[in-house]
Design a protein around this motif. Structure first.
Motif, PDB file in Angstrom:
ATOM      1  N   ILE A  66       0.840  -1.204   0.000  1.00 37.35           N
ATOM      2  CA  ILE A  66       0.000   0.000   0.000  1.00 37.35           C
ATOM      3  C   ILE A  66       0.869   1.244   0.000  1.00 37.35           C
ATOM      4  O   ILE A  66       0.608   2.205  -0.735  1.00 37.35           O
ATOM      5  CB  ILE A  66      -0.933   0.002   1.234  1.00 37.35           C
ATOM      6  N   VAL A  67       1.929   1.224   0.798  1.00 38.69           N
ATOM      7  CA  VAL A  67       2.813   2.390   0.856  1.00 38.69           C
ATOM      8  C   VAL A  67       3.445   2.659  -0.507  1.00 38.69           C
ATOM      9  O   VAL A  67       3.506   3.798  -0.973  1.00 38.69           O
ATOM     10  CB  VAL A  67       3.906   2.190   1.928  1.00 38.69           C
ATOM     11  N   VAL A  68       3.900   1.593  -1.146  1.00 42.39           N
ATOM     12  CA  VAL A  68       4.519   1.760  -2.472  1.00 42.39           C
ATOM     13  C   VAL A  68       3.527   2.361  -3.450  1.00 42.39           C
ATOM     14  O   VAL A  68       3.837   3.317  -4.164  1.00 42.39           O
ATOM     15  CB  VAL A  68       5.033   0.399  -3.006  1.00 42.39           C
ATOM     16  N   VAL A  69       2.305   1.821  -3.441  1.00 40.00           N
ATOM     17  CA  VAL A  69       1.303   2.320  -4.386  1.00 40.00           C
ATOM     18  C   VAL A  69       1.013   3.788  -4.126  1.00 40.00           C
ATOM     19  O   VAL A  69       0.924   4.598  -5.054  1.00 40.00           O
ATOM     20  CB  VAL A  69       0.001   1.493  -4.300  1.00 40.00           C
ATOM     21  N   ILE A  70       0.887   4.144  -2.836  1.00 42.51           N
ATOM     22  CA  ILE A  70       0.585   5.541  -2.517  1.00 42.51           C
ATOM     23  C   ILE A  70       1.668   6.466  -3.018  1.00 42.51           C
ATOM     24  O   ILE A  70       1.401   7.481  -3.673  1.00 42.51           O
ATOM     25  CB  ILE A  70       0.421   5.722  -0.990  1.00 42.51           C
ATOM     26  N   PHE A  71       2.924   6.114  -2.731  1.00 41.94           N
ATOM     27  CA  PHE A  71       3.986   7.046  -3.100  1.00 41.94           C
ATOM     28  C   PHE A  71       4.216   7.124  -4.596  1.00 41.94           C
ATOM     29  O   PHE A  71       4.471   8.194  -5.143  1.00 41.94           O
ATOM     30  CB  PHE A  71       5.279   6.702  -2.357  1.00 41.94           C
TER      31      PHE A  71
ATOM     32  N   LEU B  73      15.053  12.210  -2.199  1.00 38.80           N
ATOM     33  CA  LEU B  73      13.909  11.524  -2.790  1.00 38.80           C
ATOM     34  C   LEU B  73      14.341  10.205  -3.418  1.00 38.80           C
ATOM     35  O   LEU B  73      13.654   9.192  -3.318  1.00 38.80           O
ATOM     36  CB  LEU B  73      13.258  12.425  -3.837  1.00 38.80           C
ATOM     37  N   GLY B  74      15.517  10.228  -4.058  1.00 38.63           N
ATOM     38  CA  GLY B  74      16.039   9.021  -4.686  1.00 38.63           C
ATOM     39  C   GLY B  74      16.305   7.931  -3.667  1.00 38.63           C
ATOM     40  O   GLY B  74      15.957   6.764  -3.868  1.00 38.63           O
ATOM     41  N   LEU B  75      16.913   8.309  -2.536  1.00 40.69           N
ATOM     42  CA  LEU B  75      17.178   7.338  -1.481  1.00 40.69           C
ATOM     43  C   LEU B  75      15.879   6.760  -0.949  1.00 40.69           C
ATOM     44  O   LEU B  75      15.749   5.557  -0.732  1.00 40.69           O
ATOM     45  CB  LEU B  75      17.949   7.996  -0.335  1.00 40.69           C
ATOM     46  N   PHE B  76      14.921   7.657  -0.733  1.00 40.97           N
ATOM     47  CA  PHE B  76      13.641   7.217  -0.195  1.00 40.97           C
ATOM     48  C   PHE B  76      12.983   6.202  -1.109  1.00 40.97           C
ATOM     49  O   PHE B  76      12.571   5.118  -0.691  1.00 40.97           O
ATOM     50  CB  PHE B  76      12.725   8.431   0.005  1.00 40.97           C
TER      51      PHE B  76
ATOM     52  N   LEU C 104      12.201   2.226  -0.790  1.00 36.03           N
ATOM     53  CA  LEU C 104      10.817   1.807  -0.926  1.00 36.03           C
ATOM     54  C   LEU C 104      10.675   0.704  -1.980  1.00 36.03           C
ATOM     55  O   LEU C 104       9.942  -0.267  -1.793  1.00 36.03           O
ATOM     56  CB  LEU C 104       9.975   3.027  -1.329  1.00 36.03           C
ATOM     57  N   LEU C 105      11.394   0.869  -3.081  1.00 37.40           N
ATOM     58  CA  LEU C 105      11.224  -0.062  -4.195  1.00 37.40           C
ATOM     59  C   LEU C 105      12.162  -1.249  -4.091  1.00 37.40           C
ATOM     60  O   LEU C 105      12.219  -2.080  -4.978  1.00 37.40           O
ATOM     61  CB  LEU C 105      11.455   0.675  -5.524  1.00 37.40           C
ATOM     62  N   ASN C 106      12.921  -1.312  -2.992  1.00 35.97           N
ATOM     63  CA  ASN C 106      13.850  -2.414  -2.826  1.00 35.97           C
ATOM     64  C   ASN C 106      13.195  -3.580  -2.113  1.00 35.97           C
ATOM     65  O   ASN C 106      13.823  -4.289  -1.351  1.00 35.97           O
ATOM     66  CB  ASN C 106      15.090  -1.934  -2.051  1.00 35.97           C
ATOM     67  N   GLN C 107      11.909  -3.728  -2.329  1.00 36.40           N
ATOM     68  CA  GLN C 107      11.188  -4.789  -1.647  1.00 36.40           C
ATOM     69  C   GLN C 107      10.837  -5.886  -2.640  1.00 36.40           C
ATOM     70  O   GLN C 107      10.729  -5.651  -3.820  1.00 36.40           O
ATOM     71  CB  GLN C 107       9.877  -4.247  -1.063  1.00 36.40           C
ATOM     72  N   LYS C 108      10.596  -7.082  -2.091  1.00 36.78           N
ATOM     73  CA  LYS C 108      10.159  -8.142  -2.990  1.00 36.78           C
ATOM     74  C   LYS C 108       8.662  -8.302  -2.868  1.00 36.78           C
ATOM     75  O   LYS C 108       8.163  -9.178  -2.174  1.00 36.78           O
ATOM     76  CB  LYS C 108      10.839  -9.469  -2.606  1.00 36.78           C
TER      77      LYS C 108
ATOM     78  N   HIS D 101      20.044   4.243  -9.852  1.00 37.86           N
ATOM     79  CA  HIS D 101      21.407   3.898  -9.482  1.00 37.86           C
ATOM     80  C   HIS D 101      21.513   3.467  -8.031  1.00 37.86           C
ATOM     81  O   HIS D 101      22.245   2.525  -7.706  1.00 37.86           O
ATOM     82  CB  HIS D 101      22.338   5.077  -9.749  1.00 37.86           C
ATOM     83  N   LEU D 102      20.775   4.138  -7.150  1.00 29.98           N
ATOM     84  CA  LEU D 102      20.843   3.776  -5.740  1.00 29.98           C
ATOM     85  C   LEU D 102      20.245   2.383  -5.526  1.00 29.98           C
ATOM     86  O   LEU D 102      20.741   1.599  -4.735  1.00 29.98           O
ATOM     87  CB  LEU D 102      20.101   4.814  -4.897  1.00 29.98           C
ATOM     88  N   LEU D 103      19.182   2.103  -6.251  1.00 37.09           N
ATOM     89  CA  LEU D 103      18.554   0.787  -6.144  1.00 37.09           C
ATOM     90  C   LEU D 103      19.529  -0.289  -6.588  1.00 37.09           C
ATOM     91  O   LEU D 103      19.689  -1.316  -5.923  1.00 37.09           O
ATOM     92  CB  LEU D 103      17.292   0.753  -7.006  1.00 37.09           C
ATOM     93  N   ALA D 104      20.196  -0.051  -7.721  1.00 35.35           N
ATOM     94  CA  ALA D 104      21.180  -1.022  -8.202  1.00 35.35           C
ATOM     95  C   ALA D 104      22.268  -1.208  -7.155  1.00 35.35           C
ATOM     96  O   ALA D 104      22.709  -2.330  -6.885  1.00 35.35           O
ATOM     97  CB  ALA D 104      21.779  -0.550  -9.522  1.00 35.35           C
ATOM     98  N   GLY D 105      22.691  -0.112  -6.542  1.00 32.99           N
ATOM     99  CA  GLY D 105      23.705  -0.207  -5.509  1.00 32.99           C
ATOM    100  C   GLY D 105      23.225  -0.987  -4.307  1.00 32.99           C
ATOM    101  O   GLY D 105      23.931  -1.834  -3.758  1.00 32.99           O
ATOM    102  N   MET D 106      21.971  -0.720  -3.912  1.00 36.93           N
ATOM    103  CA  MET D 106      21.426  -1.403  -2.735  1.00 36.93           C
ATOM    104  C   MET D 106      21.331  -2.900  -2.967  1.00 36.93           C
ATOM    105  O   MET D 106      21.520  -3.704  -2.066  1.00 36.93           O
ATOM    106  CB  MET D 106      20.027  -0.870  -2.429  1.00 36.93           C
TER     107      MET D 106
END
Lengths: 273, 286
Positions: free
Chosen positions: A15-20, B79-82, B86-90, B169-174
């Protein structure tokens, strides 16, 4: 953590991902919203009471718009093809051969990324005047290529380095000529690189504003970006019209990106190594 | 061996020639232009540069460009780090969300500028509608008409448009950070934010440095589109970044040599950073 707990946490994260991500895309939604809002009065409320596609119909019936759109395709497409060709050869040369001055070559290529377009334009003006190339496709295309080429070369180099040389060596032993080798063996194997490089070049060229602003003078050569920027100066500003144009301008790049996005993200990350 | 060297050289020759003709010669030509004054046929040497160093508008443009670039890159990084975290999840369809968040980068600057212009419009823009029923801010703020907020308004658009580059780039690094160090830290009782600041960020430091310097160069040299479309240099020059100032001198000044002189100084500054960047990359490759 229990399975149930983990599933709940997954849902929360989702949900957080979708919101942002939604928040980030808010301006895009807004652009679409305004494009279907009928003329001026309704802009005072956030959600249009009588949504209409009239702005779209008006845009479709304008022949000049078709020309602007076609111009953008011609400029971006040609620049992409030329950049791809040059970058392919350069990337091949860089990844396969080690020659003196290789690092100097890279240095020279990369340093051009720091040349501001506005700076170079002062000279481009003089050149355009002398060669009588003002308001032509070819002049702009050449400039577009100069903007994309350094990175395109880097991207092609990183993709081509990944192609094993044994295949080439085997082909050479079998008596393959250099040209055949390139076209019939290396080229088919480098499609991901070509797509990535092509996408980068295309989007960079599609999004150009300053150069076409300076070097085109009318609708016969100007691309969409110049058209939409010119709208804001008009006395009566029809925002719904402008947003239709803006959508037209974004859409091809977004569509291309959604088809090829995996190669594309590889390219940007890879071009930096 | 020598023949092989020649082959490599030949493959790269077209690109080399192309860049020399389209970038290096014009730069030299601009330098030459800066040594003349438009109305006078004779060589005037460094006269344009002398004028430049006493030009208050030049210094204010320099300052504005400096602030704009630093602030933009800083917030792009945040913002990029954030978003990278955030997008580094499975989670399901993560590729879709990563792709979607990239859209601002793909959108042309001209379009982003126009959407921004619309949002900031007093009375009809998106931003003016929110405060009216929040009653916290002055109901009719004119972001673009106010010298103190115009630059910030453009910075916001700039950050929005380019931050996905950082995320990528940060995601690739992470993702290249081995997971065991996090487990070890968790065993030692580290909390999430501690893991982030003491493990993730140090690991990403080279990447962060590289993309920050790169973006400093990129932003300052390509900021023209956004600024020109949104404010044309801002109310009373509040958002007049150097490229805009050069453009104004080119068309409304009486001396193209002066515009050229500003460009050369600007290019020198940019080139210094570019060299730092290239040397840094070379260093990290070794």
């Amino acid at each position: 953590m229990s399975l149930r707990g983990r599933q709940t946490r997954q849902t929360h994260i989702y949900i957080v991902v979708v919101i942002f991500v939604g928040l980030i895309l808010l301006p895009i939604f807004y652009m679409f919203l305004i494009s279907i809002t009928p003329a001026r009065e309704s802009w005072l409320s956030l959600i249009p009471k009588n949504p209409t596609f009239s702005a779209y119909f008006k845009a479709f019936s304008d022949e000049k718009l078709a020309r602007y759109f076609a111009n953008t395709w011609i400029l971006a497409g040609s620049a992409t093809l030329i950049s791809l060709t040059l970058a392919f050869f350069g990337g091949y040369g860089l990844s396969r051969f080690r020659f003196r001055g290789q690092n100097m070559f890279l240095f020279i290529i990369l340093i051009t990324q720091g040349f501001a377009p506005i700076t170079l334009s002062i000279s481009y003006f003089r050149i355009a005047k002398v060669l009588n190339l003002y308001n032509t496709y070819s002049f702009l295309i050449i400039i577009y290529v100069s903007m994309c080429l350094p990175f395109c070369t880097l991207i092609m180099r990183s993709f081509l380095s990944a192609i094993p040389r044994e295949i080439e060596e085997a082909a050479m032993i079998d008596g393959c000529t250099q040209i055949d080798l390139l076209l019939k063996i290396v080229l088919p194997m480098s499609w991901p690189g070509i797509i990535a490089t092509g996408l980068y070049a295309f989007i960079q060229s599609w999004n150009q504003y300053l150069y076409p602003l300076l070097f085109t003078s009318d609708w016969t050569r100007a691309p969409m970006t110049v058209l939409i920027a010119a709208q804001k100066g008009s006395y009566v500003v029809d925002w719904n019209q402008i947003m239709v144009l803006a959508l037209f301008t974004c859409l091809p790049a977004i569509i291309l990106f959604s088809i090829f996005h995996k190669q594309f993200t590889h390219s940007i990350a890879g071009g930096f190594k | 061996m020598l023949k092989k060297e020649w082959k490599g050289f030949l493959y790269c020759l077209p690109i080399f020639l192309f860049m020399v003709v389209t970038c290096f010669y014009p730069l030299f030509d601009v330098f030459r232009t800066s040594l003349y004054e438009e109305s006078l046929p004779d060589f005037v040497g460094i006269k344009n540069y002398k004028t430049l160093f006493q030009d208050l508008k030049f210094y204010s443009s320099l300052k504005i460009t400096f602030f704009f670039t630093i602030l933009t890159v800083f917030f792009q990084l945040i913002l990029g780090l954030f978003f990278a975290s955030l997008l580094n999840q499975k989670i399901k369809f993560i590729a879709l969300w990563r792709g979607l968040h990239f859209i601002p980068w793909i959108v042309p600057s001209a379009v982003a500028a126009l959407i921004g212009l619309l949002i900031y419009q007093p009375a009809i823009g998106l931003l003016s509608k929110i405060p009216s029923w929040m009653k916290v801010i002055d109901p009719e703020p004119s972001w673009l008409g106010n010298p103190s907020t115009a630059l910030i308004a453009i910075i916001i658009v700039g950050v929005w448009k380019f931050f996905p580059f950082f995320t990528l780039h940060l995601l690739a690094g992470m993702q290249s950070i081995p997971g065991d160090i996090y487990e070890a830290a968790a065993l030692d009782g580290a909390k999430s934010w501690q893991k982030f600041f003491y493990l993730t960020i140090p690991h990403l430091r080279p990447t962060i440095l590289t993309i920050c310097i790169f973006n400093l160069i990129w932003t300052s040299s390509r900021v023209f589109d956004l600024v020109w479309i949104i404010t044309e240099g801002g109310p009373i020059g509040a958002s007049r970044v150097l490229p805009v100032y050069i453009y104004q001198q080119m068309f409304w000044g009486d001396n193209i040599g002066y515009a050229a002189a500003i460009s050369i100084v600007f290019s020198l500054i940019l080139m210094t950073f570019t060299v730092i960047y290239i040397v840094g990359i070379r260093r990290s490759e070794d």
